[in-house]
Design a protein around this motif. Sequence first.
Motif, mmCIF file in Angstrom:
data_model
loop_
_atom_site.group_PDB
_atom_site.id
_atom_site.type_symbol
_atom_site.label_atom_id
_atom_site.label_comp_id
_atom_site.label_asym_id
_atom_site.label_seq_id
_atom_site.Cartn_x
_atom_site.Cartn_y
_atom_site.Cartn_z
ATOM 1 N N GLY A 117 31.294 38.251 41.825
ATOM 2 C CA GLY A 117 30.178 38.444 42.745
ATOM 3 C C GLY A 117 29.976 39.859 43.255
ATOM 4 O O GLY A 117 29.134 40.079 44.126
ATOM 5 N N GLN A 118 30.707 40.830 42.735
ATOM 6 C CA GLN A 118 30.471 42.201 43.215
ATOM 7 C C GLN A 118 30.748 43.230 42.115
ATOM 8 O O GLN A 118 31.461 42.932 41.151
ATOM 9 C CB GLN A 118 31.344 42.489 44.438
ATOM 10 C CG GLN A 118 32.804 42.249 44.222
ATOM 11 C CD GLN A 118 33.611 42.533 45.474
ATOM 12 O OE1 GLN A 118 33.299 43.410 46.237
ATOM 13 N NE2 GLN A 118 34.665 41.764 45.683
ATOM 14 N N PRO A 119 30.175 44.427 42.269
ATOM 15 C CA PRO A 119 30.465 45.461 41.270
ATOM 16 C C PRO A 119 31.971 45.758 41.254
ATOM 17 O O PRO A 119 32.591 45.836 42.331
ATOM 18 C CB PRO A 119 29.686 46.682 41.775
ATOM 19 C CG PRO A 119 28.702 46.168 42.758
ATOM 20 C CD PRO A 119 29.274 44.918 43.333
ATOM 21 N N ILE A 120 32.526 45.911 40.078
ATOM 22 C CA ILE A 120 33.993 46.073 40.000
ATOM 23 C C ILE A 120 34.480 47.356 40.687
ATOM 24 O O ILE A 120 35.647 47.473 41.030
ATOM 25 C CB ILE A 120 34.516 45.985 38.542
ATOM 26 C CG1 ILE A 120 33.925 47.108 37.679
ATOM 27 C CG2 ILE A 120 34.259 44.607 37.933
ATOM 28 C CD1 ILE A 120 34.599 47.225 36.313
ATOM 29 N N ILE A 121 33.566 48.310 40.920
ATOM 30 C CA ILE A 121 33.984 49.543 41.605
ATOM 31 C C ILE A 121 34.438 49.251 43.044
ATOM 32 O O ILE A 121 35.128 50.061 43.668
ATOM 33 C CB ILE A 121 32.870 50.619 41.566
ATOM 34 C CG1 ILE A 121 33.469 52.013 41.804
ATOM 35 C CG2 ILE A 121 31.775 50.322 42.583
ATOM 36 C CD1 ILE A 121 32.576 53.152 41.430
ATOM 37 N N ARG A 122 34.090 48.066 43.575
ATOM 38 C CA ARG A 122 34.516 47.743 44.949
ATOM 39 C C ARG A 122 35.973 47.297 44.992
ATOM 40 O O ARG A 122 36.561 47.218 46.064
ATOM 41 C CB ARG A 122 33.635 46.624 45.520
ATOM 42 C CG ARG A 122 32.189 47.034 45.627
ATOM 43 C CD ARG A 122 31.580 46.648 46.975
ATOM 44 N NE ARG A 122 30.168 46.949 46.968
ATOM 45 C CZ ARG A 122 29.205 46.043 46.984
ATOM 46 N NH1 ARG A 122 29.502 44.758 47.041
ATOM 47 N NH2 ARG A 122 27.943 46.411 46.967
ATOM 48 N N PHE A 123 36.570 46.976 43.855
ATOM 49 C CA PHE A 123 37.973 46.539 43.874
ATOM 50 C C PHE A 123 38.891 47.750 44.043
ATOM 51 O O PHE A 123 38.779 48.735 43.291
ATOM 52 C CB PHE A 123 38.347 45.805 42.578
ATOM 53 C CG PHE A 123 37.585 44.527 42.370
ATOM 54 C CD1 PHE A 123 37.636 43.513 43.320
ATOM 55 C CD2 PHE A 123 36.799 44.335 41.250
ATOM 56 C CE1 PHE A 123 36.917 42.327 43.145
ATOM 57 C CE2 PHE A 123 36.091 43.164 41.064
ATOM 58 C CZ PHE A 123 36.142 42.156 42.019
ATOM 59 N N PRO A 124 39.817 47.697 45.018
ATOM 60 C CA PRO A 124 40.683 48.859 45.256
ATOM 61 C C PRO A 124 41.470 49.296 44.005
ATOM 62 O O PRO A 124 41.680 50.492 43.797
ATOM 63 C CB PRO A 124 41.642 48.367 46.355
ATOM 64 C CG PRO A 124 40.881 47.292 47.058
ATOM 65 C CD PRO A 124 40.021 46.629 46.016
ATOM 66 N N LEU A 125 41.856 48.341 43.161
ATOM 67 C CA LEU A 125 42.631 48.742 41.976
ATOM 68 C C LEU A 125 41.773 49.551 41.000
ATOM 69 O O LEU A 125 42.255 50.508 40.377
ATOM 70 C CB LEU A 125 43.213 47.508 41.274
ATOM 71 C CG LEU A 125 44.392 46.850 41.999
ATOM 72 C CD1 LEU A 125 44.822 45.570 41.290
ATOM 73 C CD2 LEU A 125 45.584 47.803 42.098
ATOM 74 N N VAL A 126 40.486 49.178 40.892
ATOM 75 C CA VAL A 126 39.586 49.955 40.021
ATOM 76 C C VAL A 126 39.349 51.333 40.647
ATOM 77 O O VAL A 126 39.348 52.364 39.957
ATOM 78 C CB VAL A 126 38.250 49.200 39.793
ATOM 79 C CG1 VAL A 126 37.261 50.066 39.022
ATOM 80 C CG2 VAL A 126 38.498 47.895 39.049
#
Length: 413
Positions: A249-258
Amino acid sequence: MASAVALKMSNFHPSHHAAGRADIRRPTHGRVRRDGQLEARLSLSTLLPKRRGGAQLRPLACTAGIIKVLQHVAPAPLREKYLGRLLDPNYDTNFNGAQYLTEVQGGSDVGANSVWARPEDTDSDVWYLTGEKWFCSNVTADLALVTARMGHEEGTRGLGLFLVPRHLENGEVNNFTIRRLKDKLGTRSMASAELDFRDALGYHVGSFKDALQHVINTSRIYNAIGSTANGRRALTIAWTYAQNRLAFGQPIIRFPLVQAQLARMRTDCAAMLAGSLRIAKVMDDIELGRASEADRAFFRMAVNLNKYRTAVLAHEVIMTAIEILGGNGAIESFSVLPRLLRDNIVFENWEGTHNVLLAQVQRDIRKYAIHEPFLAHIRQLFQAANFPELKLEGLAQVEIIAQELGRCWRWMS
Ligand SMILES: Cc1cc2nc3c(=O)[nH]c(=O)nc-3n(C[C@H](O)[C@H](O)[C@H](O)COP(=O)(O)OP(=O)(O)OC[C@H]3O[C@@H](n4cnc5c(N)ncnc54)[C@H](O)[C@@H]3O)c2cc1C
């Protein structure tokens, strides 16, 4: 007989020529006309892989090496004969270069070269070369610098450096033939081959030491810029993808690991670019007579370490980009990343394998304690840093490395 222009244009991907044309026509290549312009010239070359031009760096590096040899060590008549053609800003008519050192029995061990040269007569610059060269990139080049044995002395001391034209004065092709094209993993848009020389005409222009100083060091900086550019292109692709790809449900750039992956890639790309251009600047200073002995020592160690380090970092950056694209990262038709990875593996090899570069640095540390001026230079850079935290952390790291290298040096010497 194929004309030089027809040979140059034949059987290459059109993008290879488009990239070459773009780089030659811009006021970039012309900069090598004068000493002290490498930093400015290479800043613009970082854009090459954006246009499928990674493989063009090899011809550009070799051409720059030949120009330096002509400017600094070759006899004046040769300079007059070829310099204008090498600096010609028209890609379709200019001369480009190659360098053939490696033989089947050894690339790192150039002293094992066995291609030999015989002089036309006792005081002539004209020699004739015979034997086999095993890796010859940009094999359609108009001029190549070739190492060959000049007498009975063994090792690199017995090697001369020869400028070998593709075409003779009468327009005929010089006496060397392509035995086989290499089926390469990467940089496939530029042809590499095995060559047989049979009394091929070559002009004696210098020694192996000249090759090292003017050709190989120049090539190592171009190579580092090539790796840097490959990494920067991979970063751009991964960053754009991460902004647009949705997961959970969100752009993967929002994940801290990415974010951590992208931050690491960006830091590595910045380090590669800053380091390589800094070294180009020191080479400019050396050429302009503005460098101290300590600067020269810094350059000697930095040019080898940087070629190694940029190749390794670019590999890691491209691999991380592939990871960020998930399954799409492994698909040839989805992005340029698989090709960048393959190209970069070739970049890692040419102009010195990892081990060979590190072994050279180790020899220089043992013989000349070269790590001391190298670390002094790095210390100076951190002392001038604007950010207090960076300055403190940088200086602390330099001290740790200095102690470790000092211990190694005492143990080795
Ligand atoms: C696509 C491509 C294009 C090329 N184009 C050119 C070209 O245009 N002109 C040209 O002259 N050459 C060219 N080369 C050759 C390239 O420069 C050599 O392959 C490279 O220098 C390594 O030499 P080698 O292949 O003989 O490997 P080797 O020297 O046999 O090395 C084999 C392994 O042994 C290691 N090794 C060797 N010596 C040492 C040491 N002292 N200490 C520790 N480890 C060591 C190496 O690191 C490597 O892992 C090209 C190569 C490739 C792949």
